[in-house]
Design an enzyme around this catalytic site. Structure first.
Site, PDB file in Angstrom:
ATOM      1  N   HIS A  60      79.056  31.637  51.014  1.00 56.79           N
ATOM      2  CA  HIS A  60      78.745  31.269  50.521  1.00 56.79           C
ATOM      3  C   HIS A  60      79.606  30.303  49.408  1.00 56.79           C
ATOM      4  O   HIS A  60      80.968  30.567  49.128  1.00 56.79           O
ATOM      5  CB  HIS A  60      78.509  32.261  48.976  1.00 56.79           C
ATOM      6  CG  HIS A  60      78.291  31.409  47.446  1.00 56.79           C
ATOM      7  ND1 HIS A  60      78.335  32.993  46.813  1.00 56.79           N
ATOM      8  CD2 HIS A  60      78.017  30.759  47.218  1.00 56.79           C
ATOM      9  CE1 HIS A  60      77.428  31.988  45.432  1.00 56.79           C
ATOM     10  NE2 HIS A  60      77.617  30.333  46.154  1.00 56.79           N
ATOM     11  N   HIS A  62      79.603  25.234  48.686  1.00 57.87           N
ATOM     12  CA  HIS A  62      78.869  24.307  48.906  1.00 57.87           C
ATOM     13  C   HIS A  62      79.428  22.881  48.979  1.00 57.87           C
ATOM     14  O   HIS A  62      80.728  22.435  48.404  1.00 57.87           O
ATOM     15  CB  HIS A  62      79.219  23.850  47.059  1.00 57.87           C
ATOM     16  CG  HIS A  62      78.000  25.239  46.045  1.00 57.87           C
ATOM     17  ND1 HIS A  62      76.951  25.020  45.768  1.00 57.87           N
ATOM     18  CD2 HIS A  62      78.435  26.624  46.115  1.00 57.87           C
ATOM     19  CE1 HIS A  62      76.148  26.872  45.507  1.00 57.87           C
ATOM     20  NE2 HIS A  62      77.516  26.861  45.878  1.00 57.87           N
ATOM     21  N   ARG A  64      78.372  20.117  49.075  1.00 50.61           N
ATOM     22  CA  ARG A  64      78.072  19.029  48.317  1.00 50.61           C
ATOM     23  C   ARG A  64      77.370  17.430  49.116  1.00 50.61           C
ATOM     24  O   ARG A  64      77.695  16.487  48.699  1.00 50.61           O
ATOM     25  CB  ARG A  64      79.455  18.373  48.104  1.00 50.61           C
ATOM     26  CG  ARG A  64      80.345  19.137  47.157  1.00 50.61           C
ATOM     27  CD  ARG A  64      79.270  20.356  45.523  1.00 50.61           C
ATOM     28  NE  ARG A  64      79.686  20.479  44.783  1.00 50.61           N
ATOM     29  CZ  ARG A  64      79.490  20.974  43.553  1.00 50.61           C
ATOM     30  NH1 ARG A  64      78.236  21.829  43.467  1.00 50.61           N
ATOM     31  NH2 ARG A  64      79.856  22.192  42.700  1.00 50.61           N
ATOM     32  N   GLU A 145      67.515  31.181  49.291  1.00 50.08           N
ATOM     33  CA  GLU A 145      68.145  31.322  48.511  1.00 50.08           C
ATOM     34  C   GLU A 145      67.500  31.066  46.926  1.00 50.08           C
ATOM     35  O   GLU A 145      66.240  30.512  46.720  1.00 50.08           O
ATOM     36  CB  GLU A 145      69.426  30.252  47.879  1.00 50.08           C
ATOM     37  CG  GLU A 145      69.754  30.540  49.094  1.00 50.08           C
ATOM     38  CD  GLU A 145      71.104  31.622  48.792  1.00 50.08           C
ATOM     39  OE1 GLU A 145      71.281  32.592  48.033  1.00 50.08           O
ATOM     40  OE2 GLU A 145      70.816  32.364  50.026  1.00 50.08           O
ATOM     41  N   ASP A 305      82.071  31.213  47.181  1.00 48.14           N
ATOM     42  CA  ASP A 305      81.726  30.367  46.120  1.00 48.14           C
ATOM     43  C   ASP A 305      82.313  29.265  45.480  1.00 48.14           C
ATOM     44  O   ASP A 305      82.303  28.685  44.654  1.00 48.14           O
ATOM     45  CB  ASP A 305      81.464  30.435  45.064  1.00 48.14           C
ATOM     46  CG  ASP A 305      80.139  30.156  43.825  1.00 48.14           C
ATOM     47  OD1 ASP A 305      79.688  28.954  44.873  1.00 48.14           O
ATOM     48  OD2 ASP A 305      79.960  30.404  42.527  1.00 48.14           O
ATOM     49  N   HIS A 309      84.353  20.100  42.436  1.00 49.18           N
ATOM     50  CA  HIS A 309      84.135  19.105  41.436  1.00 49.18           C
ATOM     51  C   HIS A 309      85.039  17.598  41.149  1.00 49.18           C
ATOM     52  O   HIS A 309      86.650  18.229  41.891  1.00 49.18           O
ATOM     53  CB  HIS A 309      83.807  19.400  40.377  1.00 49.18           C
ATOM     54  CG  HIS A 309      83.109  19.374  39.572  1.00 49.18           C
ATOM     55  ND1 HIS A 309      81.811  19.919  40.041  1.00 49.18           N
ATOM     56  CD2 HIS A 309      82.289  21.696  39.689  1.00 49.18           C
ATOM     57  CE1 HIS A 309      80.639  20.607  39.227  1.00 49.18           C
ATOM     58  NE2 HIS A 309      80.669  21.591  39.900  1.00 49.18           N
TER      59      HIS A 309
END
Length: 444
Positions: A60, A62, A64, A145, A305, A309
């Site tokens: 899991h 990201h 980006r 998902e 996860d 950012h």
């Protein structure tokens, strides 16, 4: 003759530990031979006194890329993964655009080529237009998902009926559907009742009740449709109780994250935006319940996860706590945080391998090549020295987020070497190889 021979270490698999020397040829583990047995190899690596683990599989994350590359990209994210001993990253589909069609999945695969430092499996998102499913299946993403709350309307399955109908689209398909167990009705109702924008309002909008109802809904829908599902990021005592009572009715697995095993909502006072994510952090009794479930084997997978950012985005002023971009980096710290749980005697090393290597590999369709140290498997290997200690530090993080919520934490071990398909890619905390990663797809 082996290409590489790793001598003197203790091999750790999900089933237990054993002494053995590992012979590698053509990127695979060719044999595990008795310690000290005569063998020829082009390169011999001395792992005396160290543990050798299969590379971690983060189910899991990201990365980006595409479209959000000011937050992270394929190169920076997989660099972080390599330094953290994660040799396979399973990348979520919520980039820009979301990976919802076969064409978007093919484009994303092409973008990653030559830029990834570890292997990457791609996940596709279910939109309410289910006509895309058949062509996506042809490209063998590692999962699909399905989201039940807090996403754009085109990707929202807010009711039991919509979840069940979506799962029916996979009748007879050899794949896995990841389900994020929120509840849009609770989120909407709570937001209408409390518009204060406080941290408490954010907590109330995504309570344990929403998670528990989402878990129950996912399980009964999967049982009805005979679908294989994976429930994302459990983090409450009520969620654990719901899962433990209902998990046997469907072909299902569940995950949690390191942050949910260490932090509580009280930690928002110190770290605030850097810890803000969804689901929100809970309370001490929830952490205790999660740790007990981990020890008891009720939780199948620990994933990060990883959702970074840009520092400026986290540092900006927002009208409401809920408006702060949600997510934090985690790929580089999955191994050390799991080793902290070993230090705390919550789990032992084979448990770490089971939850962070074998189970995610098997569940997401990579189980014949990843997640285990055995003949025929990819030689994705970690050498860990338990005689030394290491400290997690913001200054060492290579994610574009530029920080870790675990800054300053000490672990009673050091990751000294990382091998990807037999090639050493990390030595003593530094990349020592050009990008060697490949896109991996679900095994048929």
């Amino acid at each position: 003759m082996f290409d590489t021979l790793i001598r003197g270490g203790t091999v750790v698999n999900a089933e237990g530990v054993s002494r053995g020397d590992i012979g590698i040829a053509a990127g695979k583990v060719e044999a595990i031979i008795a310690p000290g047995e005569a063998a020829e190899a082009g390169t011999v690596v001395d792992a005396s006194g160290s543990f050798i683990l299969p590379g971690l599989v983060d189910a899991h994350a990201h990365l980006r890329d595409p479209g959000l590359t000011h937050k992270e990209d394929f190169s920076s994210g997989t660099h972080a993964a390599a330094l953290g001993g994660v040799t396979t990253v399973l990348d979520m589909p919520t980039d820009e655009p979301w990976t919802a069609t076969a064409e978007q999945l093919a484009d994303k695969m092409a973008m990653a080529e030559g830029r990834i430092h570890v292997d990457v499996g791609l996940q596709a998102v279910l939109s309410r237009d289910l006509s895309a499913v058949s062509r996506l299946l042809e490209r063998a993403p590692v999962s699909f998902e399905l989201f039940t709350a807090d996403v754009p309307d085109a990707f929202l399955f807010a009711t039991l009926d919509s979840v069940a109908e979506a799962l029916k689209a996979f009748a007879g398909a050899d794949t896995l559907i990841g389900i994020s167990p929120g509840d849009q009705s609770i989120l909407t109702g709570s937001s209408e009742r409390d518009r204060s924008g406080t941290t408490d309002a954010f907590l109330d909008s995504r309570p344990p009740l929403a998670e528990a109802n989402g878990i129950a809904r996912a399980l009964v829908a999967a049982a009805s449709a005979e679908a294989r599902i994976h429930v994302r990021q459990i983090n409450s005592e009520l969620g654990v109780e719901t899962w433990s009572r209902l998990r046997g009715i469907a072909d299902a697995s569940i995950e949690t994250t390191p942050q949910n095993l260490f932090f509580t909502a009280q930690d928002y006072e110190a770290q605030g935006p850097n810890l803000k994510a969804s689901p929100p952090l809970r309370f001490a009794h929830d952490v205790d319940a999660l740790r007990a479930a981990l020890s008891a084997g009720l939780i199948d997978i620990v994933a990060t996860d990883h959702a970074p950012h840009a520092p400026a985005e986290k540092a900006a002023a927002y009208a409401a706590f809920a408006d702060i971009p949600g997510g934090m980096p985690g790929l580089q710290t999955l191994l050390p945080t799991m080793l902290r749980l070993v230090d705390d005697r919550v789990v032992v090393l084979p448990d770490l391998v089971r939850m962070c290597s074998r189970n995610p590999a098997e569940r997401f369709g990579l189980g014949r090549r990843k997640g285990c140290i055995a003949a025929g498997y990819d030689a994705d290997l970690l050498i860990i020295d338990p005689r030394r200690s290491s400290t997690i530090a913001n200054a060492d993080q290579v994610s574009l987020a530029g920080y870790t919520p675990f800054d300053g934490w000490t672990v009673k071990a050091v990751l000294t070497n990382v091998f990807l398909r037999g090639i050493e890619i990390v030595r003593d905390g530094q990349l020592v190889s050009a990008a060697q990663g490949k896109i991996v797809t679900r095994e048929s």
